[in-house]
Design an enzyme around this catalytic site. Structure first.
Site, PDB file in Angstrom:
ATOM      1  N   ASP A   7       0.859  -1.186   0.000  1.00  0.00           N
ATOM      2  CA  ASP A   7       0.000   0.000   0.000  1.00  0.00           C
ATOM      3  C   ASP A   7       0.898   1.240   0.000  1.00  0.00           C
ATOM      4  OD1 ASP A   7      -2.303   1.697   0.502  1.00  0.00           O
ATOM      5  OD2 ASP A   7      -1.672   1.746   2.599  1.00  0.00           O
ATOM      6  N   ASP A   9      -0.289   5.144   1.101  1.00  0.00           N
ATOM      7  CA  ASP A   9      -0.553   6.036   2.236  1.00  0.00           C
ATOM      8  C   ASP A   9      -0.633   5.254   3.542  1.00  0.00           C
ATOM      9  OD1 ASP A   9      -1.145   8.853   1.037  1.00  0.00           O
ATOM     10  OD2 ASP A   9      -2.175   7.436  -0.267  1.00  0.00           O
ATOM     11  N   GLY A  42      -5.313   3.097  -3.119  1.00  0.00           N
ATOM     12  CA  GLY A  42      -6.601   3.704  -3.448  1.00  0.00           C
ATOM     13  C   GLY A  42      -6.445   4.937  -4.308  1.00  0.00           C
ATOM     14  N   LYS A 212      -8.276  -4.773  -3.944  1.00  0.00           N
ATOM     15  CA  LYS A 212      -6.833  -5.015  -4.009  1.00  0.00           C
ATOM     16  C   LYS A 212      -6.521  -6.508  -4.034  1.00  0.00           C
ATOM     17  CE  LYS A 212      -5.336  -0.729  -1.719  1.00  0.00           C
ATOM     18  NZ  LYS A 212      -4.473  -0.144  -0.669  1.00  0.00           N
ATOM     19  N   ASP A 235      -2.146  -0.890   6.056  1.00  0.00           N
ATOM     20  CA  ASP A 235      -2.472  -0.276   7.352  1.00  0.00           C
ATOM     21  C   ASP A 235      -3.956  -0.085   7.585  1.00  0.00           C
ATOM     22  OD1 ASP A 235      -2.499   1.879   5.332  1.00  0.00           O
ATOM     23  OD2 ASP A 235      -2.843   3.182   7.059  1.00  0.00           O
TER      24      ASP A 235
END
Length: 283
Positions: A7, A9, A42, A212, A235
């Site tokens: 990921d 962010d 995202g 994802k 996260d």
């Protein structure tokens, strides 16, 4: 491990929206060792690719939670939009609940009021960081609009009526959990939509096949890599679908508690180069 999915962010990026030298170096070491690395985010493609380019990384990108997948050369491989009927329903729920929203489309990201969102971010950051000044918060909040390129419009009905527009993701923001729940509640399992989150203050709407985990599964299969030989790092709840299916799901030190509970492996926070630590562990 033969494949790493990370990921952005809250994971690969630190609090300033940057990839640290430590994280970049570890990824390059993994690639040199013959491990495939893919980003799963995202964000839109352009906003995802920018921090990678800043540290000299060229990776395939699963973006908009799996609605689009791009090669390391920027070629789009997949395209999974929301239906227009669901997009209209999302729009209606956000409007009646006075919630800020964004539509991520094939022709850019559309927002109704940038100033309103800036106020939302300011309130979040000032509440979480009482010791910093409003000017410092404004500077950090402005990063959101440097990462993504927005188009401002008041005519969302006209936008959705345009047959040339495809909606890949809708994003709703609000500081009040009760309001977000009101936005979310009308959608059922019968609706052709999956709702996740990348933070306590938002909801992310995608087509059920635009996740994802699904995108990563297809990507791995096309590379001839088993999911048991794949590590994923994340996260938040829009990472959950990929963290659950891989052989080594790694939760960041700053991850939501539900994410930490799901993962058998943990690393330090995104500000402590957690991705680098996790990569070094498998190398």
């Amino acid at each position: 491990m033969k494949l790493i999915a990370t990921d952005l962010d809250g994971t690969l990026l630190n609090e300033n929206g940057e990839i640290s030298i430590e994280n970049a170096t570890a990824i390059k070491k993994a690639i040199d060792a013959g491990i495939q690395v893919v980003v799963a985010t995202g964000r839109s493609y352009s906003a995802a690719n920018k921090p990678l380019q800043q540290v000299g990384l060229n990776c395939p990108i699963i973006c908009l939670n799996g609605a689009n997948v791009y090669t390391e050369n920027g070629e789009r491989l997949s395209n999974i939009p929301l239906s227009k009927s669901i997009s209209k329903k999302i729009l209606h729920q956000c409007q009646v609940n006075n919630t800020y929203f964004e539509l991520y489309t094939n022709q850019g990201i559309y927002s109704p009021d940038r100033a309103k969102f800036m106020d939302v971010l300011l309130n979040i950051m000032l509440s979480a960081n009482p010791d910093i000044t409003r000017e410092e918060v404004e500077e950090r909040a402005a990063l959101r609009f440097q990462e993504e390129e927005f188009k401002i419009t008041d005519d969302f009905e006209g936008l959705l009526a345009d047959e040339n527009i495809e909606v890949f993701k809708a994003l709703a923001f609000c500081l009040e959990a009760d309001t977000l729940e009101k936005v979310k509640t009308p959608f059922t399992d019968a609706d052709n939509v999956v709702i996740t989150s990348s933070g306590f203050d938002n909801l992310e709407f995608n087509h059920p096949e635009a996740q994802k985990g699904i995108a990563l599964s297809i990507f791995a299969a096309e590379k001839g890599i088993a999911l048991k030989d794949t590590m994923a790092l994340g996260d938040n709840y829009n990472d959950l679908s990929m963290l659950k299916i891989v052989g080594r799901g790694v939760a960041m030190g700053n991850a939501e508690e539900g994410i930490k509970a799901t993962c058998d492996y943990h690393t330090v926070t995104n500000n402590e180069h957690g991705v680098a630590k996790a990569i070094e562990a498998i190398l």
